[in-house]
Scaffold this active site. Structure first.
Site, PDB file in Angstrom:
ATOM      1  N   TYR A   1      19.387  -7.219  -3.743  1.00  0.00           N
ATOM      2  CA  TYR A   1      18.894  -8.035  -4.877  1.00  0.00           C
ATOM      3  C   TYR A   1      19.918  -7.870  -5.983  1.00  0.00           C
ATOM      4  CZ  TYR A   1      15.228  -9.646  -8.177  1.00  0.00           C
ATOM      5  OH  TYR A   1      14.496 -10.317  -9.124  1.00  0.00           O
TER       6      TYR A   1
ATOM      7  N   ARG B   1      20.963 -22.806 -10.972  1.00  0.00           N
ATOM      8  CA  ARG B   1      21.207 -21.739 -11.967  1.00  0.00           C
ATOM      9  C   ARG B   1      20.895 -20.417 -11.276  1.00  0.00           C
ATOM     10  NH1 ARG B   1      18.693 -17.619 -13.063  1.00  0.00           N
ATOM     11  NH2 ARG B   1      16.877 -18.254 -14.217  1.00  0.00           N
TER      12      ARG B   1
ATOM     13  N   LYS C   1      14.480 -12.415  -2.722  1.00  0.00           N
ATOM     14  CA  LYS C   1      13.162 -12.334  -3.363  1.00  0.00           C
ATOM     15  C   LYS C   1      12.081 -12.104  -2.305  1.00  0.00           C
ATOM     16  CE  LYS C   1      14.073 -13.568  -7.814  1.00  0.00           C
ATOM     17  NZ  LYS C   1      13.540 -13.088  -9.078  1.00  0.00           N
TER      18      LYS C   1
ATOM     19  N   GLU D   1      12.339 -20.953  -8.102  1.00  0.00           N
ATOM     20  CA  GLU D   1      13.289 -19.914  -8.532  1.00  0.00           C
ATOM     21  C   GLU D   1      14.643 -20.517  -8.868  1.00  0.00           C
ATOM     22  OE1 GLU D   1      12.220 -16.482  -8.425  1.00  0.00           O
ATOM     23  OE2 GLU D   1      13.992 -16.295  -9.698  1.00  0.00           O
ATOM     24  N   ASP D   2      15.169 -20.105  -9.976  1.00  0.00           N
ATOM     25  CA  ASP D   2      16.550 -20.402 -10.362  1.00  0.00           C
ATOM     26  C   ASP D   2      16.898 -21.897 -10.330  1.00  0.00           C
ATOM     27  OD1 ASP D   2      16.608 -17.716 -10.741  1.00  0.00           O
ATOM     28  OD2 ASP D   2      18.310 -17.299  -9.452  1.00  0.00           O
TER      29      ASP D   2
ATOM     30  N   ASP E   1       8.985 -18.489 -11.264  1.00  0.00           N
ATOM     31  CA  ASP E   1       9.219 -17.068 -11.493  1.00  0.00           C
ATOM     32  C   ASP E   1      10.056 -16.826 -12.749  1.00  0.00           C
ATOM     33  OD1 ASP E   1       9.199 -14.354 -10.792  1.00  0.00           O
ATOM     34  OD2 ASP E   1      11.162 -14.542  -9.858  1.00  0.00           O
ATOM     35  N   ASP E   2      11.022 -17.675 -13.010  1.00  0.00           N
ATOM     36  CA  ASP E   2      11.914 -17.425 -14.149  1.00  0.00           C
ATOM     37  C   ASP E   2      11.208 -17.651 -15.475  1.00  0.00           C
ATOM     38  OD1 ASP E   2      14.438 -16.855 -12.730  1.00  0.00           O
ATOM     39  OD2 ASP E   2      13.996 -18.810 -11.885  1.00  0.00           O
TER      40      ASP E   2
ATOM     41  N   ASN F   1      21.107 -11.328 -15.768  1.00  0.00           N
ATOM     42  CA  ASN F   1      21.573 -10.816 -14.482  1.00  0.00           C
ATOM     43  C   ASN F   1      22.780 -11.605 -14.008  1.00  0.00           C
ATOM     44  OD1 ASN F   1      19.386  -8.958 -14.137  1.00  0.00           O
ATOM     45  ND2 ASN F   1      18.067 -10.702 -13.682  1.00  0.00           N
TER      46      ASN F   1
ATOM     47  N   ASN G   1      12.638  -6.549 -14.854  1.00  0.00           N
ATOM     48  CA  ASN G   1      12.981  -7.585 -13.875  1.00  0.00           C
ATOM     49  C   ASN G   1      11.696  -8.099 -13.249  1.00  0.00           C
ATOM     50  OD1 ASN G   1      13.730  -8.744 -11.163  1.00  0.00           O
ATOM     51  ND2 ASN G   1      15.752  -8.327 -12.024  1.00  0.00           N
TER      52      ASN G   1
HETATM   53  N1  LIG Z   1      15.318  -9.961 -16.080  1.00  0.00           N
HETATM   54  C1  LIG Z   1      14.735 -10.900 -15.401  1.00  0.00           C
HETATM   55  O1  LIG Z   1      13.748 -10.691 -14.689  1.00  0.00           O
HETATM   56  C2  LIG Z   1      15.276 -12.281 -15.476  1.00  0.00           C
HETATM   57  C3  LIG Z   1      16.483 -12.539 -16.015  1.00  0.00           C
HETATM   58  N2  LIG Z   1      16.955 -13.808 -16.078  1.00  0.00           N
HETATM   59  C4  LIG Z   1      18.313 -13.989 -16.569  1.00  0.00           C
HETATM   60  O2  LIG Z   1      18.284 -14.676 -17.790  1.00  0.00           O
HETATM   61  C5  LIG Z   1      19.480 -15.418 -17.922  1.00  0.00           C
HETATM   62  C6  LIG Z   1      19.125 -16.815 -18.407  1.00  0.00           C
HETATM   63  O3  LIG Z   1      18.318 -17.467 -17.483  1.00  0.00           O
HETATM   64  P1  LIG Z   1      17.696 -18.904 -17.827  1.00  0.00           P
HETATM   65  O4  LIG Z   1      17.009 -18.851 -19.131  1.00  0.00           O
HETATM   66  O5  LIG Z   1      16.901 -19.360 -16.686  1.00  0.00           O
HETATM   67  O6  LIG Z   1      19.029 -19.744 -17.936  1.00  0.00           O
HETATM   68  P2  LIG Z   1      19.298 -21.045 -18.752  1.00  0.00           P
HETATM   69  O7  LIG Z   1      20.570 -21.586 -18.284  1.00  0.00           O
HETATM   70  O8  LIG Z   1      18.072 -21.894 -18.740  1.00  0.00           O
HETATM   71  O9  LIG Z   1      19.468 -20.500 -20.272  1.00  0.00           O
HETATM   72  C7  LIG Z   1      20.578 -19.825 -20.760  1.00  0.00           C
HETATM   73  C8  LIG Z   1      20.498 -19.842 -22.268  1.00  0.00           C
HETATM   74  O10 LIG Z   1      21.567 -19.099 -22.793  1.00  0.00           O
HETATM   75  C9  LIG Z   1      22.189 -19.876 -23.804  1.00  0.00           C
HETATM   76  N3  LIG Z   1      23.588 -19.538 -23.982  1.00  0.00           N
HETATM   77  C10 LIG Z   1      24.647 -19.816 -23.190  1.00  0.00           C
HETATM   78  N4  LIG Z   1      25.789 -19.387 -23.764  1.00  0.00           N
HETATM   79  C11 LIG Z   1      25.442 -18.843 -24.946  1.00  0.00           C
HETATM   80  C12 LIG Z   1      26.165 -18.259 -26.007  1.00  0.00           C
HETATM   81  N5  LIG Z   1      27.489 -18.127 -25.959  1.00  0.00           N
HETATM   82  N6  LIG Z   1      25.489 -17.800 -27.080  1.00  0.00           N
HETATM   83  C13 LIG Z   1      24.151 -17.931 -27.143  1.00  0.00           C
HETATM   84  N7  LIG Z   1      23.405 -18.476 -26.179  1.00  0.00           N
HETATM   85  C14 LIG Z   1      24.050 -18.935 -25.087  1.00  0.00           C
HETATM   86  C15 LIG Z   1      22.040 -21.317 -23.329  1.00  0.00           C
HETATM   87  O11 LIG Z   1      22.249 -22.187 -24.413  1.00  0.00           O
HETATM   88  P3  LIG Z   1      22.058 -23.766 -24.285  1.00  0.00           P
HETATM   89  O12 LIG Z   1      20.573 -23.967 -24.204  1.00  0.00           O
HETATM   90  O13 LIG Z   1      22.638 -24.279 -25.557  1.00  0.00           O
HETATM   91  O14 LIG Z   1      22.781 -24.192 -23.058  1.00  0.00           O
HETATM   92  C16 LIG Z   1      20.605 -21.261 -22.841  1.00  0.00           C
HETATM   93  O15 LIG Z   1      19.706 -21.437 -23.905  1.00  0.00           O
HETATM   94  C17 LIG Z   1      20.175 -15.373 -16.570  1.00  0.00           C
HETATM   95  O16 LIG Z   1      21.245 -14.452 -16.637  1.00  0.00           O
HETATM   96  C18 LIG Z   1      19.136 -14.847 -15.641  1.00  0.00           C
HETATM   97  O17 LIG Z   1      19.689 -14.052 -14.618  1.00  0.00           O
HETATM   98  C19 LIG Z   1      16.223 -14.885 -15.661  1.00  0.00           C
HETATM   99  C20 LIG Z   1      15.002 -14.692 -15.104  1.00  0.00           C
HETATM  100  C21 LIG Z   1      14.457 -13.358 -14.923  1.00  0.00           C
HETATM  101  C1  LIG Z   2      15.650 -11.958 -11.852  1.00  0.00           C
HETATM  102  C2  LIG Z   2      15.750 -13.404 -11.853  1.00  0.00           C
HETATM  103  O1  LIG Z   2      14.849 -14.081 -11.412  1.00  0.00           O
HETATM  104  C3  LIG Z   2      16.911 -14.036 -12.406  1.00  0.00           C
HETATM  105  O2  LIG Z   2      17.787 -13.353 -12.934  1.00  0.00           O
HETATM  106  O3  LIG Z   2      16.969 -15.270 -12.324  1.00  0.00           O
HETATM  107 MG   LIG Z   3      15.419 -16.090 -11.104  1.00  0.00          MG
END
Ligand SMILES: NC(=O)C1=CN([C@@H]2O[C@H](COP(=O)(O)OP(=O)(O)OC[C@H]3O[C@@H](n4cnc5c(N)ncnc54)[C@H](OP(=O)(O)O)[C@@H]3O)[C@@H](O)[C@H]2O)C=CC1
Ligand SMILES: CC(=O)C(=O)O
Ligand SMILES: [Mg+2]
Length: 586
Positions: free
Chosen positions: A97, A149, A167, A238-239, A259-260, A403, A447
């Site tokens: 993972y 994504r 997953k 997912e993603d 999930d996200d 991540n 996570n």
């Molecule tokens: N810990 C956990 O369990 C989980 C972690 N994650 C992680 O969260 C992260 C984001 O996922 P997700 O929200 O789905 O992805 P998205 O692509 O939907 O969102 C990413 C966000 O980050 C912003 N961003 C990108 N570059 C910058 C920057 N330079 N400065 C500020 N903001 C920035 C984007 O801005 P803009 O909207 O303007 O494009 C967007 O709002 C991933 O790395 C994912 O792995 C996700 C799910 C679960």
């Molecule tokens: C953990 C997870 O779901 C993610 O990083 O997208």
């Molecule tokens: Mg995910």
């Protein structure tokens, strides 16, 4: 293609459910399975097999080699793999993972050796239901991605298959879903990753990603097809780069969740409840800056709003505790760009025309107690930012959640160093414990793997018709109560990952109770059970890779338990030899 049900293939034709070649099978079983002579003669105990596996794993020098070895093990000896994973969850999870699965997805087309799930392409539309017939098992849960994504690594097209596979491996190991009841599913709807489209090894369609409208049509057909093929199936999204339209469209019609958005929201609230207690700051005085306003960021904030409201704030008071920063700076109503719909709820209107581009300046302005990172920008919480948080708070809440590890907004070590060990910390990917001021400090791992297995298992066992917001919130509350006395005394925000099977039972129970409260459960007989009885019921229905009859063989013991009524799933060819086995060996 005919739409009639095809003859089911023996399970060993699919890698997720193999396991016939177990060296712990005694000769009689090998004869029954027709593997006699195909395996070395000695009948081995689990311990000996595990010793060999761990030695082989240690011989692999890179994480991706270890990933490949574990994939091979799952394909050839499924129960051994899951027992090993369950017993070494802390050590092996990072290899199957996050973070390793990130590299595996980036290199999926390069390292591909065998099928591990189902791929459905844009040109298959109109025919999805028939293609599902090719999957030879009764599926209870699927994880589906369009690869657009993958973690914080961007659009990886069909290479994203590593995520559903990873997953679902956690569903099996952490919540005891049967291996053959899982379906990793990847949609091949084109990719905007130009490098992949030009890579001769890339195994998906070489076209740009279809439009949002086309994807919606495809998903409509998919949802119908999945539930027609496997009524009651739980579907985890997912993603997906833009998951909100599908969530809104399907969540009141199908047993599905994202999930996200929802799992991440729940897991962060679960740890956040404990962090707020530990911070000593009353709920009404918290202020949160979020770097990243995507599906995960907004999903987390939405659920924290719900928590704040349960703590007595009005929705308006709760909503105004958040300041979001995206790639264009602070999310405000007067920024001059058209905000994506999901950002509007949290957009600020009290910025007096100032548009903050710098995270540091925004922190000076807001003076937050909480800093969350869901931005995909590794290292964004630099020394300056962390020191500001430490200066503002006795116990700053700092959650770099992106991540894989390379995208984490800071490391545990940095958070400890620049806050003098005072940070209440959780990260999306794992970091090692460290010594600081004579104490061992252990990071929390925020996570969604702490909740999605229990959400899925709870939905399956309660036979939920839909997955309600109350069920998701219940998973967060249940997680927050799952820490044992020692974990609480040590100031942990999340329970020890090695107890994940116990934790998943607690989460599943909470989810089932919420389903009952909402009246969406179809297994209504579970309503009469006490909590203890319900826990026992969940445990009893969990796939158990631990073989108590060590000289017999993991797969046979498992097959025996399968015939003992695991969700009514029986396997004809098993029953015959189980009878013989019982008289001959047990
Ligand atoms: N810990 C956990 O369990 C989980 C972690 N994650 C992680 O969260 C992260 C984001 O996922 P997700 O929200 O789905 O992805 P998205 O692509 O939907 O969102 C990413 C966000 O980050 C912003 N961003 C990108 N570059 C910058 C920057 N330079 N400065 C500020 N903001 C920035 C984007 O801005 P803009 O909207 O303007 O494009 C967007 O709002 C991933 O790395 C994912 O792995 C996700 C799910 C679960
Ligand atoms: C953990 C997870 O779901 C993610 O990083 O997208
Ligand atoms: Mg995910």
């Amino acid at each position: 293609m005919s739409s009639t049900q095809p003859k089911q293939l023996p399970s060993r034709h699919l890698t997720t459910t193999s396991g016939d070649f177990c060296t712990s099978n005694p000769p009689e079983i090998r004869k029954q399975l027709r593997t006699y002579g195909l395996i070395p003669p000695v009948v081995e105990s689990y311990e000996v097999q595990a010793q060999r596996c761990l030695k082989l794993l240690a011989m692999k020098t890179t994480p991706i080699e270890k990933y490949q070895y574990l994939t091979h093990l799952r394909a050839t000896n499924v129960h051994l793999f899951y027992r090993l994973l369950s017993e070494n969850v802390k050590e092996l999870t990072p290899l199957i993972y996050t973070p390793t699965v990130g590299e595996a997805c980036q290199r999926w087309s390069e390292i591909y050796t065998q099928p591990e799930g189902l791929y459905l392409s844009w040109h298959d539309r109109g025919n999805l239901r028939n293609i599902l017939n090719n999957w030879p098992h009764d599926v209870e849960i699927t994880v589906v991605t369009d690869g657009s994504r993958i973690l914080g690594l961007g659009d990886l097209g069909i290479n994203g298959m590593g995520i559903p596979v990873g997953k679902l491996a956690l569903y099996i190991a952490c919540a005891g879903i049967r291996p053959d009841a899982t379906l990793p599913l990847t949609l091949d709807l084109g990719t905007n990753n130009k490098a992949f489209r030009e890579d001769p090894l890339y195994m998906g369609s070489r076209m740009p990603k279809v439009t949002a409208e086309q994807e919606r049509e495809f998903l409509d057909e998919l949802m119908e097809a999945l539930t027609d093929r496997w009524p009651g199936i739980v579907i985890q999204y997912e993603d997906f780069k833009n998951p909100f339209p599908a969530l809104e469209r399907y969540q009141n019609k199908y047993t599905m969740f994202n999930d996200d958005v929802q799992g991440t929201g729940a897991v962060i609230v679960g740890g956040f409840i404990n962090a707020v207690k530990a911070s000593g700051v009353p709920v009404k005085d918290h202020r949160a800056v979020f770097l990243g306003a995507g599906s995960a960021g907004v999903g987390v904030a939405r659920q924290i709003v719900e928590f704040f409201m349960k703590e007595g704030l009005t929705e308006e008071e709760a909503r105004r505790k958040f300041w979001f920063v995206d790639s264009n700076g602070l999310v405000t109503l007067d920024r001059g760009d058209k905000l994506a719909e999901h950002k509007v709820y949290f957009a600020r209107d009290d910025n007096n025309g100032r548009q903050y581009q710098s995270l540091g300046r925004l922190i000076d302005f807001v003076q937050p107690t909480i800093l969350m990172g869901l931005s995909t920008i590794g290292g964004a919480f630099n020394r300056d930012i962390l020191q500001k948080m430490a200066a503002l708070n006795q116990r700053p809440i700092i959650f770099p959640l992106s991540n894989p590890s390379s995208k984490s907004e800071c490391t545990f070590e940095e958070a400890v160093r620049y806050t003098d060990g005072r940070a209440l910390f959780a990260s999306g990917s794992p970091f090692p414990s460290l010594e600081f001021a004579g104490k061992t400090l252990t990071p929390g791992q925020g996570n969604n793997m702490y909740v999605f297995p229990g959400i899925g298992q709870g939905a399956i066992l309660s036979k939920a018709s839909i997955i309600t917001q109350d069920m998701i919130y219940a998973s967060a509350e249940s997680l927050s109560t799952s820490l044992n006395k020692q974990e609480v005394a040590d100031g942990w925000l999340y329970p020890d990952i090695r107890r994940i099977r116990e934790v998943s039972i607690i989460v599943a129970r909470g989810v089932i109770r919420a389903a009952q409260k909402n009246g969406v459960d179809r297994a209504t007989e579970l309503r009469d059970l006490s909590d203890e009885q319900l826990d026992a019921y969940i445990k009893e229905h969990m796939y158990n890779p631990f073989n108590k009859r060590e000289n017999i063989g993991d797969n046979v013991a498992q097959l025996l338990s399968t015939t003992n009524g695991m969700n009514g799933h029986t396997n004809g060819y098993v029953n015959g030899f189980v009878k013989n086995l019982e008289s001959a060996h047990l």
